[in-house]
Write a protein that holds these residues in place. Structure first.
Motif, short mmCIF file in Angstrom:
data_model
loop_
_atom_site.label_atom_id
_atom_site.label_comp_id
_atom_site.label_asym_id
_atom_site.label_seq_id
_atom_site.Cartn_x
_atom_site.Cartn_y
_atom_site.Cartn_z
N SER A 186 1.91 -52.44 74.02
CA SER A 186 0.59 -51.87 74.27
C SER A 186 0.71 -50.38 74.56
O SER A 186 1.74 -49.92 75.06
CB SER A 186 -0.05 -52.57 75.47
OG SER A 186 -1.18 -51.86 75.94
N VAL A 187 -0.36 -49.65 74.27
CA VAL A 187 -0.37 -48.23 74.64
C VAL A 187 -0.21 -48.07 76.15
O VAL A 187 0.23 -47.02 76.62
CB VAL A 187 -1.64 -47.49 74.13
CG1 VAL A 187 -1.66 -47.44 72.62
CG2 VAL A 187 -2.90 -48.10 74.68
N ALA A 188 -0.49 -49.12 76.92
CA ALA A 188 -0.26 -49.07 78.37
C ALA A 188 1.22 -48.85 78.66
O ALA A 188 1.58 -48.23 79.66
CB ALA A 188 -0.75 -50.35 79.05
N GLY A 189 2.11 -49.33 77.80
CA GLY A 189 3.54 -49.12 77.97
C GLY A 189 3.94 -47.68 77.73
O GLY A 189 4.91 -47.19 78.31
N ALA A 190 3.21 -46.99 76.88
CA ALA A 190 3.52 -45.59 76.56
C ALA A 190 2.84 -44.63 77.52
O ALA A 190 3.42 -43.63 77.92
CB ALA A 190 3.08 -45.28 75.13
N TRP A 215 -7.81 -53.93 70.00
CA TRP A 215 -8.30 -54.17 68.64
C TRP A 215 -9.80 -54.46 68.73
O TRP A 215 -10.28 -55.02 69.72
CB TRP A 215 -7.58 -55.36 68.01
CG TRP A 215 -6.13 -55.12 67.72
CD1 TRP A 215 -5.17 -54.67 68.58
CD2 TRP A 215 -5.47 -55.33 66.48
NE1 TRP A 215 -3.96 -54.59 67.94
CE2 TRP A 215 -4.11 -54.99 66.66
CE3 TRP A 215 -5.90 -55.77 65.23
CZ2 TRP A 215 -3.18 -55.08 65.64
CZ3 TRP A 215 -4.96 -55.87 64.21
CH2 TRP A 215 -3.62 -55.52 64.41
N SER A 216 -10.53 -54.12 67.68
CA SER A 216 -11.97 -54.40 67.69
C SER A 216 -12.22 -55.90 67.61
O SER A 216 -13.23 -56.39 68.11
CB SER A 216 -12.68 -53.66 66.54
OG SER A 216 -12.12 -54.03 65.29
N MET A 258 -8.12 -59.51 73.78
CA MET A 258 -8.44 -58.61 74.88
C MET A 258 -9.52 -57.65 74.41
O MET A 258 -9.34 -56.96 73.41
CB MET A 258 -7.20 -57.84 75.34
CG MET A 258 -6.13 -58.71 75.93
SD MET A 258 -4.74 -57.70 76.49
CE MET A 258 -3.64 -58.96 77.10
N ALA A 259 -10.61 -57.59 75.11
CA ALA A 259 -11.72 -56.73 74.67
C ALA A 259 -12.38 -56.07 75.88
O ALA A 259 -12.32 -56.58 77.00
CB ALA A 259 -12.75 -57.56 73.90
N LEU A 260 -13.01 -54.94 75.62
CA LEU A 260 -13.77 -54.22 76.64
C LEU A 260 -15.25 -54.56 76.50
O LEU A 260 -15.71 -54.90 75.40
CB LEU A 260 -13.62 -52.71 76.46
CG LEU A 260 -12.23 -52.11 76.68
CD1 LEU A 260 -12.26 -50.62 76.36
CD2 LEU A 260 -11.75 -52.34 78.09
N GLY A 314 -11.85 -49.32 69.34
CA GLY A 314 -11.09 -50.53 69.04
C GLY A 314 -10.55 -50.44 67.62
O GLY A 314 -11.28 -50.11 66.69
N MET A 315 -9.28 -50.74 67.46
CA MET A 315 -8.64 -50.63 66.15
C MET A 315 -9.10 -51.76 65.23
O MET A 315 -9.17 -52.92 65.64
CB MET A 315 -7.13 -50.67 66.31
CG MET A 315 -6.39 -50.38 65.03
SD MET A 315 -4.62 -50.46 65.29
CE MET A 315 -4.47 -52.11 65.91
#
Length: 195
Positions: A80-84, A116-117, A121-123, A139-140
Protein backbone atom coordinates in the motif's frame (compact mmCIF):
# COMPACT_ATOMS: atom_id res chain seq x y z
CA UNK A 1 -9.11 -18.63 -6.95
CA UNK A 2 -8.49 -20.59 -3.78
CA UNK A 3 -8.63 -18.74 -0.44
CA UNK A 4 -6.22 -19.72 2.32
CA UNK A 5 -5.36 -18.45 5.79
CA UNK A 6 -1.86 -17.10 5.16
CA UNK A 7 -1.13 -17.10 8.89
CA UNK A 8 -1.40 -20.91 8.95
CA UNK A 9 1.90 -22.15 7.46
CA UNK A 10 0.63 -25.73 7.00
CA UNK A 11 -2.45 -24.53 5.06
CA UNK A 12 -0.31 -22.36 2.79
CA UNK A 13 2.13 -25.22 2.09
CA UNK A 14 -0.77 -27.59 1.46
CA UNK A 15 -2.39 -25.21 -1.02
CA UNK A 16 0.86 -24.62 -2.92
CA UNK A 17 1.42 -28.39 -3.06
CA UNK A 18 -2.15 -28.98 -4.26
CA UNK A 19 -1.85 -26.38 -7.05
CA UNK A 20 1.46 -27.79 -8.24
CA UNK A 21 0.14 -31.39 -8.18
CA UNK A 22 -3.27 -30.81 -9.77
CA UNK A 23 -2.51 -27.96 -12.16
CA UNK A 24 0.87 -29.10 -13.42
CA UNK A 25 2.74 -26.18 -11.90
CA UNK A 26 2.38 -22.68 -10.57
CA UNK A 27 3.34 -19.70 -12.75
CA UNK A 28 2.72 -16.72 -10.49
CA UNK A 29 1.16 -15.64 -7.22
CA UNK A 30 -0.72 -12.49 -6.22
CA UNK A 31 -0.61 -11.85 -2.46
CA UNK A 32 -3.43 -9.38 -1.85
CA UNK A 33 -4.37 -10.16 1.75
CA UNK A 34 -4.42 -7.48 4.37
CA UNK A 35 -6.39 -5.84 7.12
CA UNK A 36 -6.46 -2.39 8.65
CA UNK A 37 -7.69 -1.16 12.02
CA UNK A 38 -7.44 2.61 12.03
CA UNK A 39 -6.59 4.36 15.28
CA UNK A 40 -3.69 6.30 16.70
CA UNK A 41 -0.92 3.96 17.79
CA UNK A 42 -1.26 5.02 21.44
CA UNK A 43 -4.84 3.70 21.36
CA UNK A 44 -3.91 0.28 19.92
CA UNK A 45 -3.23 -2.79 21.97
CA UNK A 46 -0.66 -5.46 21.09
CA UNK A 47 -3.33 -7.90 19.88
CA UNK A 48 -4.75 -5.43 17.35
CA UNK A 49 -1.27 -4.49 16.16
CA UNK A 50 -0.40 -8.19 15.67
CA UNK A 51 -3.70 -8.82 13.87
CA UNK A 52 -2.91 -6.08 11.33
CA UNK A 53 0.68 -7.31 10.85
CA UNK A 54 -0.35 -10.96 10.45
CA UNK A 55 -1.50 -11.29 6.83
CA UNK A 56 1.30 -9.18 5.41
CA UNK A 57 4.22 -10.20 7.64
CA UNK A 58 3.66 -13.80 8.77
CA UNK A 59 1.52 -14.45 5.72
CA UNK A 60 4.23 -13.32 3.33
CA UNK A 61 6.85 -15.36 5.19
CA UNK A 62 4.67 -18.48 5.02
CA UNK A 63 3.91 -17.96 1.35
CA UNK A 64 7.54 -17.46 0.33
CA UNK A 65 8.58 -20.48 2.39
CA UNK A 66 5.94 -22.64 0.69
CA UNK A 67 7.08 -21.40 -2.73
CA UNK A 68 10.77 -22.06 -2.08
CA UNK A 69 10.77 -25.21 -4.26
CA UNK A 70 8.26 -23.88 -6.84
CA UNK A 71 9.53 -22.47 -10.11
CA UNK A 72 7.24 -19.42 -10.23
CA UNK A 73 7.81 -16.52 -12.60
CA UNK A 74 6.75 -13.96 -10.00
CA UNK A 75 5.24 -13.33 -6.59
CA UNK A 76 3.43 -9.97 -6.57
CA UNK A 77 2.98 -8.54 -3.08
CA UNK A 78 0.11 -6.07 -2.95
CA UNK A 79 1.47 -3.44 -0.61
CA UNK A 80 0.00 0.00 0.00
CA UNK A 81 1.05 3.61 -0.44
CA UNK A 82 0.78 3.67 3.37
CA UNK A 83 4.00 1.62 3.36
CA UNK A 84 5.77 4.27 1.30
CA UNK A 85 4.30 7.46 2.75
CA UNK A 86 2.70 6.45 6.05
CA UNK A 87 -0.85 7.39 6.99
CA UNK A 88 -2.37 8.91 10.10
CA UNK A 89 -3.91 6.21 12.26
CA UNK A 90 -2.25 3.38 10.32
CA UNK A 91 1.18 2.90 11.92
CA UNK A 92 0.71 -0.89 12.07
CA UNK A 93 -0.66 -1.08 8.52
CA UNK A 94 2.22 1.06 7.23
CA UNK A 95 4.73 -1.18 9.04
CA UNK A 96 3.15 -4.34 7.59
CA UNK A 97 3.33 -2.93 4.07
CA UNK A 98 6.84 -1.64 4.67
CA UNK A 99 7.86 -5.21 5.52
CA UNK A 100 6.57 -6.40 2.15
CA UNK A 101 8.49 -3.63 0.40
CA UNK A 102 11.70 -4.48 2.26
CA UNK A 103 11.75 -8.15 1.27
CA UNK A 104 10.98 -7.58 -2.42
CA UNK A 105 13.67 -8.53 -4.89
CA UNK A 106 14.33 -11.05 -7.64
CA UNK A 107 11.09 -12.80 -8.53
CA UNK A 108 9.30 -11.07 -5.64
CA UNK A 109 7.85 -7.65 -6.52
CA UNK A 110 6.02 -5.27 -4.22
CA UNK A 111 3.53 -2.75 -5.54
CA UNK A 112 2.46 0.12 -3.26
CA UNK A 113 -1.16 0.53 -4.33
CA UNK A 114 -3.48 3.44 -3.55
CA UNK A 115 -7.15 2.83 -2.88
CA UNK A 116 -8.91 1.34 -5.91
CA UNK A 117 -12.19 2.79 -7.16
CA UNK A 118 -13.60 -0.77 -7.08
CA UNK A 119 -12.42 -2.95 -4.26
CA UNK A 120 -12.63 -4.02 -0.66
CA UNK A 121 -11.20 -0.94 1.03
CA UNK A 122 -13.05 2.23 0.14
CA UNK A 123 -13.49 5.79 1.37
CA UNK A 124 -16.78 7.55 1.90
CA UNK A 125 -17.77 9.95 -0.87
CA UNK A 126 -16.91 12.90 1.39
CA UNK A 127 -13.44 11.59 2.27
CA UNK A 128 -12.72 10.75 -1.37
CA UNK A 129 -13.61 14.32 -2.38
CA UNK A 130 -11.38 15.73 0.37
CA UNK A 131 -8.48 13.48 -0.68
CA UNK A 132 -8.79 14.66 -4.26
CA UNK A 133 -9.00 18.29 -3.23
CA UNK A 134 -5.96 18.16 -0.96
CA UNK A 135 -3.67 15.72 -2.81
CA UNK A 136 -5.07 15.22 -6.30
CA UNK A 137 -5.44 11.46 -5.67
CA UNK A 138 -8.49 9.53 -6.82
CA UNK A 139 -9.42 5.88 -6.50
CA UNK A 140 -7.42 3.93 -9.07
CA UNK A 141 -9.34 2.31 -11.89
CA UNK A 142 -8.99 -1.41 -12.53
CA UNK A 143 -7.59 -0.70 -16.02
CA UNK A 144 -4.87 1.55 -14.60
CA UNK A 145 -4.05 -1.00 -11.90
CA UNK A 146 -3.66 -3.83 -14.39
CA UNK A 147 -1.49 -1.64 -16.63
CA UNK A 148 0.74 -0.71 -13.67
CA UNK A 149 1.06 -4.34 -12.57
CA UNK A 150 2.01 -5.47 -16.09
CA UNK A 151 4.60 -2.67 -16.26
CA UNK A 152 6.12 -3.55 -12.88
CA UNK A 153 6.35 -7.25 -13.76
CA UNK A 154 7.65 -6.79 -17.31
CA UNK A 155 10.31 -4.28 -16.27
CA UNK A 156 11.47 -6.30 -13.30
CA UNK A 157 10.93 -3.52 -10.77
CA UNK A 158 11.28 -4.96 -7.29
CA UNK A 159 9.13 -2.15 -5.95
CA UNK A 160 6.83 0.44 -7.45
CA UNK A 161 4.53 3.14 -6.12
CA UNK A 162 1.32 3.69 -8.04
CA UNK A 163 -0.91 6.76 -7.82
CA UNK A 164 -3.82 7.93 -9.92
CA UNK A 165 -5.33 11.38 -10.19
CA UNK A 166 -4.36 14.89 -11.14
CA UNK A 167 -0.78 14.47 -12.31
CA UNK A 168 0.34 18.04 -11.61
CA UNK A 169 -0.93 17.97 -8.03
CA UNK A 170 0.50 14.51 -7.41
CA UNK A 171 3.95 15.48 -8.70
CA UNK A 172 3.88 18.59 -6.54
CA UNK A 173 2.99 16.55 -3.46
CA UNK A 174 5.75 14.04 -4.20
CA UNK A 175 8.39 16.69 -4.87
CA UNK A 176 7.63 18.61 -1.67
CA UNK A 177 7.36 15.49 0.48
CA UNK A 178 3.81 16.36 1.54
CA UNK A 179 2.66 12.78 1.05
CA UNK A 180 5.12 11.74 3.73
CA UNK A 181 8.78 11.20 4.32
CA UNK A 182 9.97 8.66 1.80
CA UNK A 183 13.18 6.74 2.29
CA UNK A 184 15.34 6.41 -0.84
CA UNK A 185 14.04 3.64 -3.06
CA UNK A 186 17.04 2.63 -5.19
CA UNK A 187 15.22 -0.02 -7.22
CA UNK A 188 11.79 1.58 -7.15
CA UNK A 189 9.91 3.37 -9.84
CA UNK A 190 7.05 5.75 -9.28
CA UNK A 191 4.20 5.22 -11.70
CA UNK A 192 1.67 8.03 -11.92
CA UNK A 193 -1.37 7.11 -13.98
CA UNK A 194 -3.17 10.16 -15.33
CA UNK A 195 -6.91 10.41 -14.84
Amino acid sequence: YRPVDLEDAASVASLVGWVRATQGGLDGVLHSAGMASDAFVVKKDAATFAQVLGPKVRGTQHLLSALREADVDFVALFSSVAGAFGNVGQADYAAANGFMDAIAGGRVVSVNWPLWSSGGMALSRELAAELRRTTGMVGMSTASGLKALRRALSRGWSRSVVLEGEVGKLRGMLSTGLLGAVAPLPSAAAVVAAE
